[in-house]
Design a protein around this motif. Sequence first.
Motif, short mmCIF file in Angstrom:
data_model
loop_
_atom_site.label_atom_id
_atom_site.label_comp_id
_atom_site.label_asym_id
_atom_site.label_seq_id
_atom_site.Cartn_x
_atom_site.Cartn_y
_atom_site.Cartn_z
N ILE B 348 56.07 33.09 29.11
CA ILE B 348 55.11 32.87 30.20
C ILE B 348 54.35 31.57 29.96
O ILE B 348 54.20 30.75 30.87
CB ILE B 348 54.11 34.05 30.28
CG1 ILE B 348 54.86 35.37 30.41
CG2 ILE B 348 53.15 33.84 31.42
CD1 ILE B 348 55.28 35.71 31.77
N SER B 387 47.65 28.42 29.14
CA SER B 387 48.94 28.49 28.44
C SER B 387 48.84 27.83 27.08
O SER B 387 49.40 28.33 26.10
CB SER B 387 50.04 27.88 29.31
OG SER B 387 50.31 26.57 28.94
N SER B 390 46.99 30.05 24.74
CA SER B 390 47.83 31.18 24.35
C SER B 390 48.84 30.75 23.29
O SER B 390 49.06 31.46 22.31
CB SER B 390 48.56 31.72 25.58
OG SER B 390 49.48 32.70 25.19
N MET B 398 47.71 36.35 25.32
CA MET B 398 48.90 37.05 24.85
C MET B 398 49.42 36.48 23.53
O MET B 398 49.89 37.21 22.66
CB MET B 398 49.98 36.89 25.91
CG MET B 398 50.69 38.15 26.25
SD MET B 398 51.74 37.86 27.66
CE MET B 398 53.13 38.84 27.21
N ALA B 475 49.96 33.74 38.87
CA ALA B 475 50.53 34.95 38.28
C ALA B 475 50.70 34.78 36.76
O ALA B 475 50.34 35.67 35.98
CB ALA B 475 51.87 35.27 38.93
N CYS B 476 51.25 33.62 36.35
CA CYS B 476 51.44 33.38 34.91
C CYS B 476 50.10 33.44 34.18
O CYS B 476 49.99 34.09 33.13
CB CYS B 476 52.08 32.01 34.68
SG CYS B 476 53.83 31.96 35.07
N LEU B 478 47.35 34.97 35.05
CA LEU B 478 46.81 36.32 35.02
C LEU B 478 47.54 37.19 34.02
O LEU B 478 46.93 37.98 33.30
CB LEU B 478 46.89 36.94 36.42
CG LEU B 478 45.86 36.43 37.41
CD1 LEU B 478 46.02 37.11 38.75
CD2 LEU B 478 44.44 36.64 36.88
N ILE B 479 48.88 37.03 33.95
CA ILE B 479 49.65 37.84 32.99
C ILE B 479 49.21 37.52 31.56
O ILE B 479 48.97 38.42 30.75
CB ILE B 479 51.17 37.58 33.14
CG1 ILE B 479 51.66 38.14 34.46
CG2 ILE B 479 51.94 38.22 32.00
CD1 ILE B 479 53.09 37.81 34.77
N LEU B 480 49.06 36.22 31.26
CA LEU B 480 48.65 35.83 29.91
C LEU B 480 47.32 36.50 29.55
O LEU B 480 47.13 36.98 28.43
CB LEU B 480 48.50 34.31 29.82
CG LEU B 480 49.78 33.51 29.73
CD1 LEU B 480 49.47 32.03 29.74
CD2 LEU B 480 50.53 33.88 28.46
N TRP B 482 45.83 39.20 31.22
CA TRP B 482 45.83 40.66 31.38
C TRP B 482 46.54 41.33 30.20
O TRP B 482 46.00 42.25 29.57
CB TRP B 482 46.52 41.01 32.71
CG TRP B 482 46.56 42.48 32.98
CD1 TRP B 482 47.61 43.31 32.78
CD2 TRP B 482 45.49 43.28 33.48
NE1 TRP B 482 47.26 44.59 33.12
CE2 TRP B 482 45.97 44.59 33.55
CE3 TRP B 482 44.18 43.02 33.87
CZ2 TRP B 482 45.18 45.65 34.01
CZ3 TRP B 482 43.40 44.06 34.33
CH2 TRP B 482 43.90 45.35 34.39
N VAL B 483 47.76 40.86 29.89
CA VAL B 483 48.50 41.49 28.79
C VAL B 483 47.79 41.21 27.46
O VAL B 483 47.85 42.02 26.54
CB VAL B 483 49.96 41.00 28.76
CG1 VAL B 483 50.74 41.68 27.66
CG2 VAL B 483 50.63 41.25 30.08
N LEU B 490 52.83 47.01 27.57
CA LEU B 490 54.01 46.26 27.13
C LEU B 490 54.47 46.75 25.75
O LEU B 490 55.66 46.91 25.49
CB LEU B 490 53.70 44.77 27.09
CG LEU B 490 54.85 43.87 26.65
CD1 LEU B 490 56.06 44.05 27.56
CD2 LEU B 490 54.45 42.41 26.64
#
Lengths: 103, 502
Positions: B348, B387, B390, B398, B475-476, B478-480, B482-483, B490
């Motif tokens: 991601i 990103s 992360s 993440m 979306a990317c 938020l995923i980073l 949220w997860v 996951l």
Amino acid sequence: MTLNHYLVLSAILLGIGLLGVLTRRNIIVVLFSIEILFNAANLNFIAFWRFGPNPEALMGPMFALFAIAVAAAEVAVGLALVIAVYRHFKTVDLEKLDTLREP
Amino acid sequence: MNVMLYSMEIAMVLSGLGILMLDLGTPARGKRDLGYLAAFLMSLLLLQSVFMPEVQDGFSLLSSGHSITEGPGYKLDAFARYFKHLFLLAAILVLLMAVDFAGTLRARLAEFFALVLFALTGMSAAASATNFITLFVSIELITVSFYVLTSFQRGQMRSLEAGVKYLILGAAASAVLVYGIALVYGATGSMEFAALGKACPSAEHDHLLRLGLLLVIAGLGFKIAAFPFQIWVPDVYQGAPAPVTAFLAVGSKAAGFALLMRLCHHLRPDLRELTLTVLAALAGATILYGSLCALRQRNLKRLFGYAGIASAGYLLLGLLALNAQPGASPSGAQGCHAMMFYLAGYLIAVMAAFTVLCHLDGEDEDLSVLAGLHARSPLLATVLTLSVVSMAGLPPLMGFLGKFLLLQSAFEVLSPHPAQLWLMVVALGGVVISLYYYFGILRAIYWGGGISPGRPAGESEAITVPPLARLLLIACGLILLWVGIFPQALLEWLGDAVALFR
């Protein structure tokens, strides 16, 4: 001829191929050397199959066939690249390809 | 043999061929839509595989009366499925990125999309490989597709040069891999990974097997960019088109690791000692080399290349746990768990970063193109920040948990050998160094005014991002986030995938 003869020959081919890849500067000669490397491995497959415990299972020659096909694909792409490089750089010398390097 | 077992790979190849056929009847301005079509087809495949995996089982039930998950050299288990999902997701993002990148590509677009799908097929097969024939063919399908993709911008010297360098080093590495496989075949008399778990008939055979195994690890080490085999990475990453670099960084690397994981899982105890030593040395050298070289980079793609080398080193730490003796306290499952989680986060983060890179102007990708990005496009700046943070491994994103789990699994494996604790020192040192170079990027975004003399920051106009790309970037991000905050879902999903390694 025993298994060892073939293994020694294949090791010599491996050495020649590696030497060619590492020292030659002409891209086409380097592609030749890579072919020699692949053939060293193929020779091993055939020798191990022929002198192996069960030559009925055709695993060795089968892998050699896969390897030959893949090497052909690699050389096809390689020669296409050599032509494209020659059009732009007017050379097939690897040392002259140096636009990408450490700053 | 059941054809439905290979349905995902068949669907990928057919989509690629279909794109090539459709290209013949598509007018020049409609070519971009083929990319959307390819991404749409792969999304359907991903949704089917995630939510209705029983479809494939159902067909095999109909035709043979019982559910088949194994074919010759091929296994469709939860582990393979997880990697296939990762590769599909990466390919979808790369295809959409390439559509926006089309203006710069200036070449036959349909072939680009088809080659991405063919490389995806290879990765998908690699995730399922259980013998050396599947391993070799899938690895070669990936690499040969990437030779062409790397040199796709034929008008640009650096793209051609990157292609040539990748081809020569890649082909030599493949040849070494084949030689290694030949030696392993000679020693065990079999192509199956499972044969690595059995004792050899004589001591001579055993030496042959060890040498062959080392050559195979060297060949795969080239694909994952581990230390002595990483020389191609910076040049190829810099010269290749940005979407290709992203796919190379994520897909090719993950495929290599999937194969290594399967391979190491089957090793017998005395071979594990050998690989543990070799992999520990590789991991330490890789982390150190990647981190130190990244420090002085100013080209963004080159910087991500060296950072990618360092992350391959961290992933190798997870592989160490797989090589622990059976019955040891941290089972191999723990290391796998960490690797698979880290790869998801890495995917991601890399995809988000390269999507941002595609929307920046400036051909040379120097750090200075980021100057004033927060004023020109707050969205791009925010997503790139997320990103990068992360990848640097800071909480709560993440990447933090991924890196933490990797370090933890390696630490537990190595704790019986105090001599190997230096590896942990190197790994932690790498994390600290990475903070410096990753924050160089952040500094360029927020405080980078006036670096480039021709174009002072703030004076440039705003960057407009197309709606679909904007959606993906959000979306990317938020995923980073949220997860990173709620990783349980996951992690539990991964529990099934690593059951194989317990």
